[in-house]
Enzyme design. Sequence first.
Site, PDB file in Angstrom:
ATOM      1  N   ASP A  71     -69.091  -4.256 -11.173  1.00  0.00           N
ATOM      2  CA  ASP A  71     -68.099  -3.280 -10.735  1.00  0.00           C
ATOM      3  C   ASP A  71     -67.466  -2.567 -11.942  1.00  0.00           C
ATOM      4  O   ASP A  71     -67.140  -3.214 -12.946  1.00  0.00           O
ATOM      5  CB  ASP A  71     -67.011  -4.048  -9.963  1.00  0.00           C
ATOM      6  CG  ASP A  71     -66.063  -3.142  -9.214  1.00  0.00           C
ATOM      7  OD1 ASP A  71     -66.504  -2.518  -8.238  1.00  0.00           O
ATOM      8  OD2 ASP A  71     -64.876  -3.083  -9.589  1.00  0.00           O
ATOM      9  N   GLU A  96     -72.332  -0.384 -12.221  1.00  0.00           N
ATOM     10  CA  GLU A  96     -71.636   0.754 -11.637  1.00  0.00           C
ATOM     11  C   GLU A  96     -70.882   1.396 -12.790  1.00  0.00           C
ATOM     12  O   GLU A  96     -69.831   0.909 -13.207  1.00  0.00           O
ATOM     13  CB  GLU A  96     -70.645   0.322 -10.549  1.00  0.00           C
ATOM     14  CG  GLU A  96     -70.015   1.529  -9.866  1.00  0.00           C
ATOM     15  CD  GLU A  96     -68.586   1.314  -9.367  1.00  0.00           C
ATOM     16  OE1 GLU A  96     -68.161   2.088  -8.509  1.00  0.00           O
ATOM     17  OE2 GLU A  96     -67.884   0.408  -9.848  1.00  0.00           O
TER      18      GLU A  96
HETATM   19  C1  GLC Z   1     -65.608   0.057  -7.594  1.00  0.00           C
HETATM   20  C2  GLC Z   1     -65.861  -0.368  -6.163  1.00  0.00           C
HETATM   21  C3  GLC Z   1     -64.704   0.070  -5.326  1.00  0.00           C
HETATM   22  C4  GLC Z   1     -63.448  -0.584  -5.847  1.00  0.00           C
HETATM   23  C5  GLC Z   1     -63.248  -0.300  -7.328  1.00  0.00           C
HETATM   24  C6  GLC Z   1     -62.211  -1.193  -7.933  1.00  0.00           C
HETATM   25  O1  GLC Z   1     -65.610   1.422  -7.746  1.00  0.00           O
HETATM   26  O2  GLC Z   1     -67.080   0.159  -5.723  1.00  0.00           O
HETATM   27  O3  GLC Z   1     -64.889  -0.251  -3.977  1.00  0.00           O
HETATM   28  O4  GLC Z   1     -62.351  -0.118  -5.131  1.00  0.00           O
HETATM   29  O5  GLC Z   1     -64.424  -0.520  -8.053  1.00  0.00           O
HETATM   30  O6  GLC Z   1     -62.664  -2.513  -8.004  1.00  0.00           O
END
Ligand code: GLC
Length: 590
Positions: free
Chosen positions: A215, A274
């Site tokens: 994440d 991500e």
């Molecule tokens: C990422 C996740 C999202 C979350 C954020 C904070 O972007 O995909 O759902 O709110 O991180 O953890």
Amino acid sequence: MTVAEGEARASVVEGAPWWRQAAVYQIYPRSFADANGDGLGDLPGVTSRADYLERLGIDAVWLSPFYPSELADGGYDVADYRDVDPRLGTLADFDAMLDALHSRGIRVVVDIVPNHSSDRHVWFQEALAAGRGSAARERYIFRDGTGTDGAEPPSDWQSVFGGPAWERVADGQWYLHSFAVEQPDLNWSNPEVRADFVRTLRFWSDRGVDGFRIDVAHMLTKDLSEPLPSAAELELIPRDGDHPLLDRDDVHEVYAEWRAVFDSYDPPRTAVAEAWVDKARVPLYARPESLGQAFNFDLLEADFDAAQFRAVVQENLELAAASGSSSTWVLSNHDVVRHASRYGLPHPARTADGHPAQKHGSEWLLSGGTSPVLDREAGERRARAATLFVLALPGSSYLYQGEELGLHEVAEIPDAERQDPTFFRSRGAEIGRDGCRVPLPWEPSAETAFGFGSGGSHLPQPEWFGRSAVSVEEGDPDSTLSLYRRALELRHALQTAESLEWVETGRADVLRFRRPNGWEVVTNFGGSPFPLDRADAVVASVPLVEGALPADATVWFGPVALRVGAGRRPDRRSGLVPRLDGLVRDGLAS
Ligand code: GLC
């Protein structure tokens, strides 16, 4: 049990690691299936649907967080990284789920949320109790405030979800939270934090998980030397690896350490980042020495448009090649408006640099789904075409639960039932992401929350969900579910080396590409039918009409060597592909 002990999936190209060209299905566990009837999905619910997942034909499941959490951000506020939320089950339930999926040849990837913990995490509780200057506070980012008595935050930074990025605690200090107040940022300069995450990665790897989704992988390390820059100054600092908060080069020291952990397992554990970073810097995360793969979110921003799709594909194949990784493709996930709805709405206005001026669908969500008018049918049709296009691209496809049913975003959730912190922190200026997180419909009856569970549904399901229920679509050879199953089956049989060649079509609104083994794909993004020069289609997103591909549709042609057999499922040993009926008609499948 590991997958190696179970039945191997057929889609892996000889000698290549499984993740390079996998179809990965994202499960948002609190909204997938509820086995204990408390209105919240759970891990036994996932296990109970293992046959469904096998029949769908995916290679892996990515589980969004299932850890103990107060649900301030849908589980991305983790209170304990090495346990299961009691409302979702136990570690024994996790092991049972892992076995159920592994024995069906499905790998399991879990979400790791390292930028921030929950404020309920024992560390944060200790930090509050221990007070200023303590070692416990050093695990997070605490600072004294500015202004008289430190009553002003250390800087004017805004959190990603809106509102200030600093929160004051009882003794007057402030802590940084890049997201919700309940998500304090961890201090990645602290070796104790680093060591603890290594322990977490080992904990899940030892249990048998196959990989990790990381994440906000670009936010962990920070340079918070004083004086802190203002928000306006931050905007002007180049994002070239030395920005104080984002995409710093030194984050890769963390991932180099993680890589050593991943590689100490056999087979090595995988990871996908991500990372919302400049394109040129994505390969840093995707390199084999770092996380090994990174999401490409370009299709989340692209319109259903031939030129945009082609440019995205071309650029990302080049970026993947530069990193040594494979490309990833994403049309929907738990953070964006579902692609069936995006494609049924007018194209969004764009900024000078080509990004949507607002998150696509925001205006429609704000109106409660009334304005602009959603063309549901066109959206579904284009979504099927886009999915079939994407599933044939070299690399990994990440699918989001419910897209296989052609589900639309739910825009009609009453404000009182909203959960997303984006909605609350923006004071309703942004609706947020609840609409793609509504529990799945398994059966047409609203009595059982459409088969989700006997205890209702934690987000309200609209009446129209019944028409897209799994049991309804299963019985319909023309349904989106049938299309996904057929396409995923074929993808296993057709998978080939990671490249493509564009074939000119003579039309700006029609794309055609060929994979090295002769697997060919044509997508008509335009208005008029596109006459086809081949009659050996193996699957199409809508029936072909008199040898032509209608508007908003995709067709696949198999390689010459593809042998068309009988029966519904491909024989994994012989690799024979089933005869396709239903969607391929007009005498095209001989
Ligand atoms: C990422 C996740 C999202 C979350 C954020 C904070 O972007 O995909 O759902 O709110 O991180 O953890």
